[in-house]
Design a protein around this motif. Structure first.
Motif, PDB file in Angstrom:
ATOM      1  N   ASN A  13       0.837  -1.198   0.000  1.00  0.00           N
ATOM      2  CA  ASN A  13       0.000   0.000   0.000  1.00  0.00           C
ATOM      3  C   ASN A  13       0.878   1.256   0.000  1.00  0.00           C
ATOM      4  OD1 ASN A  13      -2.790   1.091   0.329  1.00  0.00           O
ATOM      5  ND2 ASN A  13      -1.907   1.895   2.219  1.00  0.00           N
ATOM      6  N   TRP A  14       1.863   1.272   0.873  1.00  0.00           N
ATOM      7  CA  TRP A  14       2.770   2.419   0.978  1.00  0.00           C
ATOM      8  C   TRP A  14       3.526   2.630  -0.330  1.00  0.00           C
ATOM      9  CZ3 TRP A  14       8.156   2.659   0.741  1.00  0.00           C
ATOM     10  CH2 TRP A  14       8.705   3.894   1.089  1.00  0.00           C
ATOM     11  N   MET A  15       4.051   1.542  -0.913  1.00  0.00           N
ATOM     12  CA  MET A  15       4.811   1.696  -2.160  1.00  0.00           C
ATOM     13  C   MET A  15       3.930   2.209  -3.284  1.00  0.00           C
ATOM     14  SD  MET A  15       7.548  -1.443  -2.342  1.00  0.00           S
ATOM     15  CE  MET A  15       6.368  -2.779  -2.193  1.00  0.00           C
ATOM     16  N   ARG A  16       2.727   1.695  -3.409  1.00  0.00           N
ATOM     17  CA  ARG A  16       1.822   2.156  -4.469  1.00  0.00           C
ATOM     18  C   ARG A  16       1.542   3.651  -4.335  1.00  0.00           C
ATOM     19  NH1 ARG A  16      -2.920  -2.326  -5.413  1.00  0.00           N
ATOM     20  NH2 ARG A  16      -1.633  -3.858  -6.516  1.00  0.00           N
ATOM     21  N   LEU A  17       1.221   4.079  -3.138  1.00  0.00           N
ATOM     22  CA  LEU A  17       0.942   5.502  -2.921  1.00  0.00           C
ATOM     23  C   LEU A  17       2.194   6.350  -3.130  1.00  0.00           C
ATOM     24  CD1 LEU A  17      -1.406   5.277   0.180  1.00  0.00           C
ATOM     25  CD2 LEU A  17      -2.051   5.708  -2.213  1.00  0.00           C
ATOM     26  N   HIS A  18       3.309   5.822  -2.712  1.00  0.00           N
ATOM     27  CA  HIS A  18       4.574   6.538  -2.858  1.00  0.00           C
ATOM     28  C   HIS A  18       4.931   6.751  -4.329  1.00  0.00           C
ATOM     29  CE1 HIS A  18       8.221   7.953  -0.909  1.00  0.00           C
ATOM     30  NE2 HIS A  18       8.882   7.395  -1.901  1.00  0.00           N
ATOM     31  N   PHE A  19       4.814   5.693  -5.135  1.00  0.00           N
ATOM     32  CA  PHE A  19       5.123   5.818  -6.556  1.00  0.00           C
ATOM     33  C   PHE A  19       4.082   6.668  -7.276  1.00  0.00           C
ATOM     34  CE2 PHE A  19       7.505   1.673  -5.907  1.00  0.00           C
ATOM     35  CZ  PHE A  19       8.736   2.298  -5.873  1.00  0.00           C
ATOM     36  N   TRP A  20       2.858   6.626  -6.818  1.00  0.00           N
ATOM     37  CA  TRP A  20       1.820   7.486  -7.387  1.00  0.00           C
ATOM     38  C   TRP A  20       2.203   8.950  -7.161  1.00  0.00           C
ATOM     39  CZ3 TRP A  20      -3.700   7.811  -4.892  1.00  0.00           C
ATOM     40  CH2 TRP A  20      -4.504   8.685  -5.622  1.00  0.00           C
ATOM     41  N   ALA A  21       2.631   9.278  -5.944  1.00  0.00           N
ATOM     42  CA  ALA A  21       3.048  10.650  -5.646  1.00  0.00           C
ATOM     43  C   ALA A  21       4.243  11.055  -6.516  1.00  0.00           C
ATOM     44  CB  ALA A  21       3.397  10.787  -4.163  1.00  0.00           C
ATOM     45  N   ALA A  22       5.178  10.133  -6.718  1.00  0.00           N
ATOM     46  CA  ALA A  22       6.339  10.438  -7.568  1.00  0.00           C
ATOM     47  C   ALA A  22       5.893  10.729  -8.996  1.00  0.00           C
ATOM     48  CB  ALA A  22       7.334   9.283  -7.536  1.00  0.00           C
ATOM     49  N   LEU A  70      -5.994   4.091  -9.993  1.00  0.00           N
ATOM     50  CA  LEU A  70      -6.204   5.229  -9.095  1.00  0.00           C
ATOM     51  C   LEU A  70      -7.691   5.507  -8.926  1.00  0.00           C
ATOM     52  CD1 LEU A  70      -3.379   7.480 -10.546  1.00  0.00           C
ATOM     53  CD2 LEU A  70      -3.232   5.819  -8.688  1.00  0.00           C
ATOM     54  N   GLN A  71      -8.433   5.377 -10.015  1.00  0.00           N
ATOM     55  CA  GLN A  71      -9.873   5.591  -9.955  1.00  0.00           C
ATOM     56  C   GLN A  71     -10.542   4.524  -9.067  1.00  0.00           C
ATOM     57  OE1 GLN A  71     -11.840   5.364 -13.754  1.00  0.00           O
ATOM     58  NE2 GLN A  71     -13.672   6.378 -12.997  1.00  0.00           N
ATOM     59  N   ARG A  72     -10.150   3.265  -9.234  1.00  0.00           N
ATOM     60  CA  ARG A  72     -10.707   2.190  -8.396  1.00  0.00           C
ATOM     61  C   ARG A  72     -10.357   2.416  -6.921  1.00  0.00           C
ATOM     62  NH1 ARG A  72      -9.477  -1.047 -12.913  1.00  0.00           N
ATOM     63  NH2 ARG A  72      -7.419  -1.557 -12.114  1.00  0.00           N
ATOM     64  N   TYR A  73      -9.152   2.885  -6.675  1.00  0.00           N
ATOM     65  CA  TYR A  73      -8.717   3.168  -5.303  1.00  0.00           C
ATOM     66  C   TYR A  73      -9.640   4.221  -4.678  1.00  0.00           C
ATOM     67  CZ  TYR A  73      -5.804   5.232  -1.614  1.00  0.00           C
ATOM     68  OH  TYR A  73      -5.340   5.735  -0.437  1.00  0.00           O
ATOM     69  N   HIS A  74      -9.908   5.287  -5.404  1.00  0.00           N
ATOM     70  CA  HIS A  74     -10.795   6.335  -4.885  1.00  0.00           C
ATOM     71  C   HIS A  74     -12.216   5.816  -4.718  1.00  0.00           C
ATOM     72  CE1 HIS A  74      -7.941   9.543  -4.717  1.00  0.00           C
ATOM     73  NE2 HIS A  74      -7.661   9.483  -6.009  1.00  0.00           N
ATOM     74  N   GLN A  75     -12.713   5.070  -5.691  1.00  0.00           N
ATOM     75  CA  GLN A  75     -14.079   4.539  -5.622  1.00  0.00           C
ATOM     76  C   GLN A  75     -14.269   3.563  -4.463  1.00  0.00           C
ATOM     77  OE1 GLN A  75     -14.516   3.003  -9.615  1.00  0.00           O
ATOM     78  NE2 GLN A  75     -15.361   4.933 -10.378  1.00  0.00           N
ATOM     79  N   ASN A  78     -10.679   4.930  -0.875  1.00  0.00           N
ATOM     80  CA  ASN A  78      -9.235   5.022  -0.646  1.00  0.00           C
ATOM     81  C   ASN A  78      -8.696   3.771   0.071  1.00  0.00           C
ATOM     82  OD1 ASN A  78      -9.265   7.489  -1.914  1.00  0.00           O
ATOM     83  ND2 ASN A  78      -9.338   8.638  -0.013  1.00  0.00           N
ATOM     84  N   ARG A  79      -9.182   2.626  -0.362  1.00  0.00           N
ATOM     85  CA  ARG A  79      -8.701   1.333   0.142  1.00  0.00           C
ATOM     86  C   ARG A  79      -8.152   0.546  -1.047  1.00  0.00           C
ATOM     87  NH1 ARG A  79      -9.732  -0.617   4.982  1.00  0.00           N
ATOM     88  NH2 ARG A  79      -9.930  -2.747   4.194  1.00  0.00           N
ATOM     89  N   MET A  80      -7.003  -0.056  -0.831  1.00  0.00           N
ATOM     90  CA  MET A  80      -6.347  -0.833  -1.883  1.00  0.00           C
ATOM     91  C   MET A  80      -7.032  -2.185  -2.070  1.00  0.00           C
ATOM     92  SD  MET A  80      -3.719   0.630  -3.298  1.00  0.00           S
ATOM     93  CE  MET A  80      -2.866   2.172  -3.001  1.00  0.00           C
ATOM     94  N   ASP A  81      -6.960  -2.673  -3.285  1.00  0.00           N
ATOM     95  CA  ASP A  81      -7.534  -3.973  -3.624  1.00  0.00           C
ATOM     96  C   ASP A  81      -6.688  -5.139  -3.116  1.00  0.00           C
ATOM     97  OD1 ASP A  81      -5.367  -3.629  -5.314  1.00  0.00           O
ATOM     98  OD2 ASP A  81      -6.477  -4.026  -7.156  1.00  0.00           O
TER      99      ASP A  81
END
Length: 119
Positions: A13-22, A70-75, A78-81
């Motif tokens: 979860n942390w890595m996905r959000l981190h790379f998204w921010a990058a 990202l859209q699925r995450y928001h829908q 804000n929870r990862m699959d």
């Protein structure tokens, strides 16, 4: 809760959000050589918290590149699959060359310690 260890799903979860921010800051597009180094650094760093997580580093970077993820995450509020999934079964979903992690002290270390390019 005090004393709970960082689990593989937490690291993913942390890595996905981190790379998204990058990506949002333009690092992937504007500085691909740095991002190659950085993904390797994260792959090493995350092993401190969860030894089963480094193989998911590249998957997390790829995940962050797909706007539909990202859209699925928001829908999903804000929870990862990946929450609640079996880490060993999830590992089998990765490309075969990404499933192994040797650590830095291995005689023939694999990614992120080898010098092969990511792309």
């Amino acid at each position: 809760h005090m004393g709970q260890k960082f689990q593989p799903e937490d690291a993913r979860n942390w890595m996905r959000l981190h790379f998204w921010a990058a990506r949002e800051t333009g690092l992937h597009d504007e500085h691909p050589d740095f991002m190659d180094y950085y993904e390797r650094f994260i792959g090493h760093f995350v092993s401190i918290y969860s030894s089963k997580s480094p193989p998911f580093t590249r998957e997390s970077a790829r995940w962050s590149a797909d706007p539909e993820n990202l859209q699925r995450y928001h829908q999903a509020g804000n929870r990862m699959d990946i929450l609640g999934k079996n880490i060993d079964q999830e590992l089998l979903l990765l490309p075969a060359e990404e499933r192994s992690y040797t650590g830095s002290r291995h005689d023939n270390p694999l990614w992120p310690y080898n010098r092969e390019a990511l792309r």
